[in-house]
Design a protein around this motif. Structure first.
Motif: not given
Length: 356
Positions: A126-129, A250-252, A265-273, A337-343
């Motif tokens: 799936v794709f997140v951000n 770091t959103n981990q 690897s790149i943290n796809v969930y990190d959106r800034g502090c 639902i999770s995929q829709w939210h992430d997209s």
């Protein structure tokens, strides 16, 4: 007669008040945690705070010490209860494996014990951000886990944004109780600092009165015991506070940090502090996906919360869309639902980046 969901729940959880309070299978460890908090505070109030009232006889500072200690303790205990007695974000199980799986050959099967069993793909992408993330199929819950979801071997449940299972609170730490867990740990660290500081202050008064440290210790051995206890305990709860502060910035999660640390690897969930902190402390807590107090038949007949008519999945360059019907299985609904939210989040980020 229909049974309540908590009565037939397949996980290892323990329930109180007819399913309104949910604990992990090791909830008895809460007794130890309570003793580690209450006994030192009782000793402090009895042998230190009470004597500080005499030292500050002409002021109200002594009573303030007493009051702060009690308020701090109540706060820590309430946060402990909210952490350990709350659904951490358990994902509903599916009664049978998903049937509508993208890229799945329904004719493929494997023979297990003389019976034909469908062979589902172990992972899906799936794709997140805008970045690909692999999610796994859980054979126990018979669902494809949403991103950041993991199966806890202690509680035997899939938990959203799974951080870890904490034996000190007897519960998984996940999406719905992580905020309270962090506040519990940080408040415990502050309580340690307060008790240590006030005990050291009382020792200073005794040293001034009796001249030597040894004489002061003989007058109030409880003060030295409390100072030693709080010093040791602070390294634990203070260290946890610092570590989880880093995870929040770091959103981990703890699970992600230990498992993927070496992969760089790149943290796809990190959106800034700032946004990461806001996500933990400012976002409204989602309601539980399972009503453990409800009737079993009613829960099974209800559609998943927040279901939507359609959403994109898989590679964004593909034009194929998977239609989500009300009759879809519970596991697929959660995934879509999770995929829709992430997209949607990814689209918002791209719009902001282009100034649209």
């Amino acid at each position: 007669m229909a049974q309540r969901v908590y009565q037939v729940w397949k996980g290892k959880n323990k329930f109180l008040l007819k399913g309104r309070l949910i604990f992990g299978p090791d909830a008895s460890s809460l007794i130890v945690t309570l003793m580690l908090i209450l006994i030192p505070v009782i000793i402090f109030c009895t042998f230190v705070a009470r004597n500080l009232i005499k030292e500050f006889a002409a002021q109200t500072a002594g009573y303030a010490v007493y009051l702060v200690a009690i308020i701090f303790t109540i706060q820590v205990l309430v946060l402990l209860l909210l952490t350990s007695a709350r659904d951490p974000g358990i994902v509903p199980r599916s009664p049978h494996p998903p049937e509508d799986v993208s890229g799945y050959d329904s004719s493929a099967s494997v023979e297990v014990g003389g019976a034909q069993s469908l062979q589902l793909p172990r992972t899906k992408e799936v794709f997140v951000n805008g970045l690909p993330v692999r999610i796994k199929y859980c054979e126990t819950c018979m669902i494809y886990r949403p991103p950041r979801c993991s199966h806890c071997s202690v509680c035997d449940n899939c938990v959203e944004r799974f951080d870890h299972h904490c034996p000190w609170v007897g519960q998984c730490i996940g999406k719905r109780n992580y905020r309270c867990f962090f506040l519990f740990v940080s408040s415990s660290a502050l309580l340690c600092v307060f008790v240590f500081s006030m005990s050291a202050l009382y020792m200073k008064f005794l040293i001034n009165d009796y001249g030597t440290v040894w004489e002061a210790v003989k007058v109030s051995p409880a003060s030295m015991v409390l100072m030693g206890y709080c010093f040791v305990l602070f390294w634990f709860v203070g260290g946890l506070t610092g570590f989880h502060t880093y995870l929040i910035t770091t959103n981990q999660t703890t699970y992600e940090n230990f498992r993927y640390r070496a992969q760089n690897s790149i943290n796809v969930y990190d959106r800034g502090c700032g946004n990461n902190f806001a996500e933990v402390f400012c976002r409204r807590r989602e309601s539980s996906k399972i009503n453990f107090h409800g009737l079993e038949n009613e829960e099974l007949s209800k559609p998943p919360k927040g279901s939507i008519p359609a959403m994109p999945i898989g590679n964004p360059d593909e034009t194929r869309r998977v239609k989500v019907e009300h009759s879809l299985e519970m596991g697929n609904d959660l995934l879509n639902i999770s995929q829709w939210h992430d997209s949607q989040e990814a689209a918002d980020i791209r719009t902001r980046a282009t100034g649209g």
